[in-house]
Write an enzyme that holds these catalytic residues in place. Structure first.
Site, PDB file in Angstrom:
ATOM      1  N   ASP A 275       0.829  -1.201   0.000  1.00  0.00           N
ATOM      2  CA  ASP A 275       0.000   0.000   0.000  1.00  0.00           C
ATOM      3  C   ASP A 275       0.864   1.252   0.000  1.00  0.00           C
ATOM      4  OD1 ASP A 275      -2.076   1.794   0.233  1.00  0.00           O
ATOM      5  OD2 ASP A 275      -2.312   1.512   2.390  1.00  0.00           O
ATOM      6  N   GLU A 310      -2.270  10.787  -0.553  1.00  0.00           N
ATOM      7  CA  GLU A 310      -3.470   9.953  -0.513  1.00  0.00           C
ATOM      8  C   GLU A 310      -3.791   9.550   0.906  1.00  0.00           C
ATOM      9  OE1 GLU A 310      -5.803   6.083  -0.686  1.00  0.00           O
ATOM     10  OE2 GLU A 310      -3.924   6.618   0.328  1.00  0.00           O
ATOM     11  N   HIS A 439      -1.083  -0.870   6.731  1.00  0.00           N
ATOM     12  CA  HIS A 439      -0.751   0.326   7.510  1.00  0.00           C
ATOM     13  C   HIS A 439       0.111   0.019   8.727  1.00  0.00           C
ATOM     14  CE1 HIS A 439      -3.935   3.376   5.865  1.00  0.00           C
ATOM     15  NE2 HIS A 439      -3.148   2.874   4.931  1.00  0.00           N
TER      16      HIS A 439
END
Length: 498
Positions: A275, A310, A439
């Site tokens: 990610d 983002e 994350h």
């Protein structure tokens, strides 16, 4: 092999002037997936990991890691013959100086735990208040959604509101207008993400402090007689600058552009190799290989975009779309988004362009269903199952959908949990999330699923090559429908809006 059928179909407008037939999915549109080799994509991931490792462990916006990663993308694009541009923007960055606090001071002393019992809403103004708590229609889904519910609200009290059918911004604005000194929004219960503290945003800077609690704590507070709380938020908003990297092919129509994007920034907790290093590496390799196709394959220009900020709320892509003139927006045929395509416990998710799941508050613009259909047909032809994933506002398609631009893309899964049935289709482990490292610092090279990366990058390359040839099923070459109102999403990135 597709699991969820959408039944999407292109409506042909009778008044359109007939033109020579163009193949929507050329039988020979398969060279680019062969050129986009997974070994080269992994090479980009290795380089992004090295950049993060030597620059504080991440590629978050505003850090040296982001700056160097952007320069790597620019260098690779220039070597492939592009003239990349840097699109700069300013934005309001919200951050907590220290964790917020909630403390019960009456009818007894109770301290609640930050992160376990409650969280601060992003863009909550700083402030500290001690006041009685007044529930606002907390037994209903529209709690705090109308001014009438605040009739007679005591000046200076803290508003206790249930999460529900309107946005957090509406709830907090109405509370402030009624004279509330702070707002506490508690989760609505049900699925696990609706039990834990609300991870939310009020969108823009609020007038009063706003925190979100778990369902259990919210219900307990609503049932407590004579409740008085101390609520303290320590936050700051600063104007910062960042940038996107954008490059467009010289060949092809520049009034019918295919935009392909992935966000370049990571969270601060880690290198963000899935990610969204996986999306960046995929889009970058597609950009590098596209010029190797015959020029007569590129009827439409392709614009490659690497978005900044983002992870702070889709800021880079949104700022980019909002910077475009109406004519420039009309020149965009469609947008393809690739955010996480190498999840370790992956699934093949296609963004739900025809809203068959019903999870998009506002249906995506006309033509989005055609993009979804193309991806599903590609996977069908490979003998692979694919599934729909909601347009819920969590990634960079948001700004394009708001501008009325048909959008689509692929996703290999984040914190959702894999089922037994999905294990039969993709392998992996049932009962675990698609990406347990989402994350976290563990989102690294060791936790990328090569098979997912290979399969989804081939599908991405197929779509780019197909639409570089023809966008007929999506927009009839010219846009046939515009969005009539701004799209409404459940989320802005990872933060819930309602």
């Amino acid at each position: 092999m597709r699991k969820i059928a959408t039944g999407a179909a292109l409506a042909v407008v009778a008044s359109l002037v007939m033109a020579p037939t163009a193949q929507a999915e050329p039988a020979d549109a398969g060279r680019l997936p062969r050129l986009v080799n997974v070994n080269r994509i992994e090479g980009h991931l290795d380089n992004l990991a090295t950049i993060a490792d030597y620059n504080g462990g991440n590629r978050a916006t505003g850090t040296p890691g982001y700056q160097v990663a952007a320069q790597y993308v620019i260098d690779q694009l220039e070597r492939a013959g592009y003239e990349p541009e840097v699109h700069e923007y300013d934005y309001e960055s919200w951050s907590e100086v220290s964790p917020s606090e909630i403390e019960q001071v009456a009818p007894e002393q109770v301290a609640y735990e930050y992160g376990t019992d409650f969280l601060t809403f992003t863009y909550s103004v700083a402030g500290e208040v001690t006041a009685p708590v007044v529930p606002v229609n907390t037994g209903a889904a529209d709690s705090g959604c109308t001014a009438e519910q605040f009739a007679g609200f005591p000046e200076g009290a803290i508003a206790l509101i249930r999460r529900g059918s309107c946005t957090f911004q509406i709830k907090t604005d109405l509370a402030a207008q009624a004279g509330a000194s702070a707002a506490i929004i508690f989760n609505s219960g049900g699925a696990p993400e609706f039990e834990q503290p609300v991870l939310g945003t009020v969108g823009g800077l609020s007038e009063i402090p706003v925190v979100g609690t778990s369902n259990d704590l919210g219900e307990a507070l609503a049932a407590t007689e004579g409740l008085e709380l101390r609520v303290a938020v320590d936050s700051v908003v600063e104007t910062r600058s960042s940038f996107n990297v954008v490059a467009e092919t010289e060949t092809g129509r520049h009034d019918n552009v295919v935009v392909v994007g992935a966000h370049l920034d990571s969270v601060r907790e880690g290198a963000g190799i899935n990610d969204n290093g996986s999306g960046v590496a995929t889009v970058l390799e597609i950009a590098r290989q596209l010029p190797r196709l015959n020029e007569n394959r590129l009827n439409n220009a392709v614009r490659f975009a690497f978005w900044g900020t983002e992870e702070e709320g889709l800021i880079g892509s949104t700022e980019y779309v909002q910077s475009l003139s109406e004519e420039q927006i009309d020149d965009i045929a469609l947008y393809l988004n690739f955010d996480m395509v190498g999840s370790p416990n992956y699934a093949r998710f296609v963004l739900d362009g025809d809203d068959s799941l019903g999870g998009s508050i506002t249906p995506p613009p006309a033509g989005s269903g055609a993009i979804e259909t193309l991806f599903h047909r590609y996977f069908d032809a490979q003998g692979m199952v694919s599934e729909d994933s909601e347009f819920n506002g969590r990634s960079d398609y948001s700004g394009f959908i708001n501008a009325g631009i048909p959008s689509g893309g692929l996703f290999s899964g984040a914190e959702g949990v894999k089922t037994e049935e999905q294990v039969e289709w993709y392998g992996g482990t049932a009962g675990e999330s698609y990406d347990p490292n989402y994350h976290t610092a563990a989102d690294d090279l060791d936790n990328i699923n090569r098979q997912s990366l290979d399969e989804l990058s081939d599908a991405a390359a197929y779509a780019v090559e197909t639409y570089a040839r023809s966008t007929l099923p999506v927009n009839g070459v010219l846009r046939t429908a515009q969005a009539t109102a701004p799209a409404q999403f459940e989320r802005q990135g990872d933060l819930f809006l309602r």
